[in-house]
Structure formats: structure tokens, C-alpha cells
Design a protein around this motif. Structure first.
Motif, PDB file in Angstrom:
ATOM      1  N   ASN A 191       0.856  -1.179   0.000  1.00 20.30           N
ATOM      2  CA  ASN A 191       0.000   0.000   0.000  1.00 20.30           C
ATOM      3  C   ASN A 191       0.898   1.237   0.000  1.00 20.30           C
ATOM      4  OD1 ASN A 191      -2.375   1.563   0.175  1.00 20.30           O
ATOM      5  ND2 ASN A 191      -3.306   0.084   1.588  1.00 20.30           N
ATOM      6  N   VAL A 192       0.285   2.400  -0.077  1.00 19.26           N
ATOM      7  CA  VAL A 192       1.033   3.653  -0.062  1.00 19.26           C
ATOM      8  C   VAL A 192       0.399   4.597   0.953  1.00 19.26           C
ATOM      9  CG1 VAL A 192       1.650   5.724  -1.387  1.00 19.26           C
ATOM     10  CG2 VAL A 192       1.855   3.469  -2.438  1.00 19.26           C
ATOM     11  N   SER A 193       1.243   5.199   1.780  1.00 18.39           N
ATOM     12  CA  SER A 193       0.786   6.194   2.751  1.00 18.39           C
ATOM     13  C   SER A 193       1.787   7.339   2.746  1.00 18.39           C
ATOM     14  CB  SER A 193       0.694   5.573   4.152  1.00 18.39           C
ATOM     15  OG  SER A 193       0.353   6.551   5.110  1.00 18.39           O
ATOM     16  N   GLU A 196       4.789   6.962   0.588  1.00 18.16           N
ATOM     17  CA  GLU A 196       5.786   5.966   0.963  1.00 18.16           C
ATOM     18  C   GLU A 196       5.180   4.576   0.893  1.00 18.16           C
ATOM     19  OE1 GLU A 196       9.347   7.118   3.599  1.00 18.16           O
ATOM     20  OE2 GLU A 196       7.563   7.457   4.814  1.00 18.16           O
ATOM     21  N   LEU A 197       6.002   3.612   0.532  1.00 15.05           N
ATOM     22  CA  LEU A 197       5.539   2.230   0.445  1.00 15.05           C
ATOM     23  C   LEU A 197       5.350   1.656   1.843  1.00 15.05           C
ATOM     24  CD1 LEU A 197       5.031  -0.101  -1.645  1.00 15.05           C
ATOM     25  CD2 LEU A 197       7.390  -0.826  -1.169  1.00 15.05           C
ATOM     26  N   VAL A 198       4.200   1.066   2.076  1.00 15.13           N
ATOM     27  CA  VAL A 198       3.903   0.432   3.357  1.00 15.13           C
ATOM     28  C   VAL A 198       3.262  -0.930   3.088  1.00 15.13           C
ATOM     29  CG1 VAL A 198       3.614   2.590   4.645  1.00 15.13           C
ATOM     30  CG2 VAL A 198       1.642   1.569   3.478  1.00 15.13           C
ATOM     31  N   TYR A 365       7.508  -0.370   6.940  1.00 20.14           N
ATOM     32  CA  TYR A 365       6.402   0.159   7.735  1.00 20.14           C
ATOM     33  C   TYR A 365       5.129  -0.652   7.514  1.00 20.14           C
ATOM     34  CZ  TYR A 365       8.992   4.366   9.057  1.00 20.14           C
ATOM     35  OH  TYR A 365       9.905   5.226   9.602  1.00 20.14           O
ATOM     36  N   LEU A 366       4.390  -0.832   8.605  1.00 19.57           N
ATOM     37  CA  LEU A 366       3.078  -1.470   8.542  1.00 19.57           C
ATOM     38  C   LEU A 366       2.005  -0.405   8.651  1.00 19.57           C
ATOM     39  CD1 LEU A 366       3.657  -4.488  10.985  1.00 19.57           C
ATOM     40  CD2 LEU A 366       3.822  -4.496   8.481  1.00 19.57           C
ATOM     41  N   LEU A 367       0.946  -0.530   7.869  1.00 20.64           N
ATOM     42  CA  LEU A 367      -0.167   0.421   7.892  1.00 20.64           C
ATOM     43  C   LEU A 367      -1.303  -0.184   8.697  1.00 20.64           C
ATOM     44  CD1 LEU A 367      -1.307   3.138   6.790  1.00 20.64           C
ATOM     45  CD2 LEU A 367      -2.232   1.814   4.857  1.00 20.64           C
TER      46      LEU A 367
END
Length: 403
Positions: A191-193, A196-198, A365-367
Motif C-alpha cells: 500500500n502507499v501512505s 511511501e511504500l507500506v 512500515y506497517l499500515l
């Protein structure tokens, strides 16, 4: 008119689509076609006979995974333009274009400190001129200069499509099942947040499995003691050949290889440097080693026979450096057995270090469901992440079997 929207049958990922004409044009370019003659895993086939795949295979596979990842992100509502998608696929397709013979083994050996990424960028710029600037955005993404950071993270980070492909591909061709990661599951969790790639938090165990799979592949395959030795021997052979040439000895070799054996210092790459490098591949090195098995120089001849005849040196592996006196004893025995003065050319201690996961350098990173981001090792659900962020080093001592 040539139909450029091809479908390629890949043994690892199945059918790979080429959705943009420029991708086909780049694949057809001589710089890219050279990758068919560059081994993906150096001399690993001396240990795992099936490991005969090339950088060409890998680049196509990474391009396919990039396409899959971007399609996944678009389904999650991330806006990605056609130009961005095309450029990201071009960037990953060309990320290894600067690899020299036997991939990492001879890096820095032929052109001093010219790391393959530096050469890749140089060749991408050359190709960009030929394609009238169509690679501009791809080069920005490759360098990490594009304003949307996640594109570069998909190309180069601790969780990128490059690693996802080479783990699965190298696992397939070596037959070592530990590296067979579930790329589709991992990509589906991307995913993206904040550009940034998460990774969606529910995908944590797939990520931990990926990190441990990579760790096992390094220790079981890439850093296997015989694999490490074979790679080291290639470097020793080229270094010895360079020394002999600099001393005025005549060695048979292809014109392109001889060009680099005679050169010792490279500043800014000249047009001839680039031309010679892009005409060099594994075949030049293999041909030279076959010739050099009959060299009058005992050391060069011995080293080349070790590789060509797969009569490799004896190895011992340890978790700590070998005792200095033990190494001196092996050198003395080698000097006596081969009637030479410098046994250090045939007795070597080499080391291999691995940091499976760095919590400092581009952490994963985890979302969370509430939109917050946390690093992998700080998740309350992690099992292994807090234990695999420590470096580990193995030491390998090699010496002639005759002693």
C-alpha cells in the motif's frame, strides 16, 4: 510493422506481458541483450547445477512484478499515471544493465570503484539519448529523485520487486525451497501512505517469512562456503592476470578483456570504456580461464584449473576468525608443496556478513487500520523481526587440497 506487445513465457512467473512499446524497444537493445550472457548467480552452478539462469531472466521477472505491484496499488485507490507506470517498469527493467561478467563476483575488479549501479545509470543515460528522452522519469525514479518516494522503494529498498524476483527465481533454479517466497501475497499487501511504500498490517507474517527466507538463502546459497570460494577465486584470477600483464607478461585473452586488464585507473568513463564494457560478458572470462590453465605462471594456472575443472580448494568455515598461527602453517605447507615463495596467493581467509533486516536503513512500515504507520519490529504481532536485525559474520579459510 512489428507487434511490440509481446507475451513472454517465464518458468517462474508464467506469462509476462509487455504493455508498452518502449519496453520492447529497450529489451531489444544490445545493452539489454548482453544480459543473456551474464550469469545471475556467478559460479553458483558449480554447487547447484541448475543455477544457470541469467540477468536477462531476472530483469524481465522484476519488470513483471513491478507491473503487478502497480496494478495492485491502483486497485487500492492510489493514482498512478500511465507515464509513471511505464517509467517504473523501465527503471526496474534496467536496474541491472550495468552488471559485468559473473554479476557481483567481478564488481570493482574491471573498472575500479565503478559499482554496477553507477554503470547502470551511465548506460541508462546513454540509452535515454537514443530514445529521445523517454527514460527521463525512469532515471529519476532509479536515482530516488522522483517526488513520489514509493516508486524508488519498489525499485530499491528492503522490500522491493528486485529482491522478490531474485529470491523466488534463485530458489527455483537452485532447488533450494527455503527461498520460495509468496510474491503474490506480499504484493497484495502493499500500500502507499504519504507517498511511501507500506504493508497492510495483516501481512506481517508474510513479510517476516520473506525476511527469514532471504536470510536462509544467503547462508545456504549465496554465502555457501564453496560458492563464496568460487567467487573469491574469480577475483583472485583477474587480480593475478592484471599483475602479470602489468609486469609485461603475455596472456591470451579477448581484446575487450585485455583492454581492462591493461587499465588500472578509471576516472570519467570514456566512450571506448563504455563500448568495451558493453561487449564484455561471461564468455570472455571463461575463454580466458581456459587459456590460462596452461599458463607458465604456476599460481594463475592452478587457480584457473580449480575453477574450469571444478577441483576447488579445501575450505573450513567458522563463526570467528581463524588462528593466525594456523593460517601461517597452511601457508608454509603450501610454499613447500608448490615450491613457491608466496603461498598467500593460494591460502586465504575470507568473510561474509549479513544483516537480515535493518531497523535504521529504510525500515519496513506497517499500515494499521486507523491509518497510523509503525515499523515492523515495533508491531505487537511480530514474532521474528526484533531478532533478525543483528549482523552475523562467517569466516572461510581456503587452501590447496594437496596439503
Amino acid at each position: 510493422m512489428t507487434n511490440k506487445f509481446k507475451i513472454i513465457n517465464d518458468p517462474v512467473h508464467g506469462f509476462i506481458k509487455i504493455p508498452y512499446e518502449i519496453l520492447f524497444d529497450v529489451i531489444e537493445h544490445p545493452y539489454f541483450q548482453r544480459l543473456r550472457r551474464i550469469s545471475q548467480t556467478g559460479l553458483l552452478n558449480l554447487i547447484f547445477p541448475g543455477a544457470t539462469h541469467t540477468r536477462f531472466h531476472h530483469a524481465l521477472g522484476a519488470m513483471h512484478l513491478m507491473f503487478t505491484a502497480l496494478e495492485t496499488l491502483k486497485l487500492k485507490g492510489i493514482e498512478i499515471s500511465r507515464d509513471e507506470e511505464k517509467s517504473a517498469m523501465l527503471a526496474i527493467l534496467l536496474h541491472d544493465i550495468g552488471h559485468g561478467p559473473f554479476s557481483h563476483a567481478l564488481e570493482n575488479m574491471l573498472m575500479d570503484d565503478w559499482h554496477h549501479e553507477k554503470l547502470s545509470l551511465l548506460l541508462m543515460n546513454e540509452m535515454n539519448e537514443e530514445f529521445d528522452g523517454e527514460l527521463n522519469m525512469a532515471i529519476e525514479m532509479f536515482q530516488g529523485k522522483y517526488h513520489r518516494k514509493f516508486f524508488n522503494q519498489l525499485i530499491s529498498s528492503q522490500l522491493d520487486v528486485d529482491r522478490l524476483d531474485y529470491l523466488k527465481r534463485d530458489s527455483f533454479y537452485t532447488g533450494v525451497s527455503e527461498g520460495n517466497v509468496n510474491t503474490q501475497r506480499i504484493i497484495s499487501m502493499m500500500n502507499v501512505s504519504d507517498d511511501e511504500l507500506v504493508i497492510d498490517a495483516k501481512g506481517i507474517y508474510s513479510i517476516e517469512n520473506y525476511l527469514t527466507a532471504r536470510m536462509f538463502m544467503y547462508w545456504q546459497v549465496y554465502y555457501h562456503k564453496t560458492s563464496a570460494l568460487a567467487e573469491h577465486l574469480l577475483v583472485k584470477i583477474l587480480a593475478r592476470a592484471k599483475t602479470l600483464v602489468s609486469e609485461g607478461h603475455s596472456l591470451p585473452a579477448s581484446q575487450n578483456l585485455m583492454y581492462f586488464l591493461k587499465r588500472n585507473h578509471f576516472g570519467t568513463a570514456t566512450d571506448e570504456d563504455i563500448q568495451r564494457f558493453t561487449e564484455l560478458d561471461d564468455n570472455d572470462i571463461i575463454q580466458a580461464m581456459k587459456f590460462w590453465t596452461k599458463s607458465e605462471d604456476k599460481i594463475l594456472s592452478y587457480l584457473c584449473k580449480s575453477v574450469i575443472e571444478r577441483n576447488l580448494l579445501k575450505t573450513k568455515i567458522s563463526s570467528k576468525p581463524f588462528d593466525t598461527e594456523f593460517i601461517k602453517e597452511k601457508i608454509a605447507l603450501t610454499n613447500a608443496a608448490f615450491n613457491i615463495e608466496n603461498g598467500t596467493e593460494l591460502v586465504d581467509q575470507i568473510s561474509r556478513s549479513l544483516l537480515p533486516y535493518s531497523a535504521e536503513k529504510q525500515p519496513i512500515y506497517l499500515l494499521l487500520k486507523d491509518g497510523r504507520k509503525i515499523t515492523l519490529e515495533n508491531s505487537e504481532n511480530q514474532i521474528l523481526s526484533s531478532y533478525i536485525n543483528r549482523p552475523n559474520t562467517k569466516y572461510i579459510l581456503s587452501f590447496p587440497r594437496e596439503i
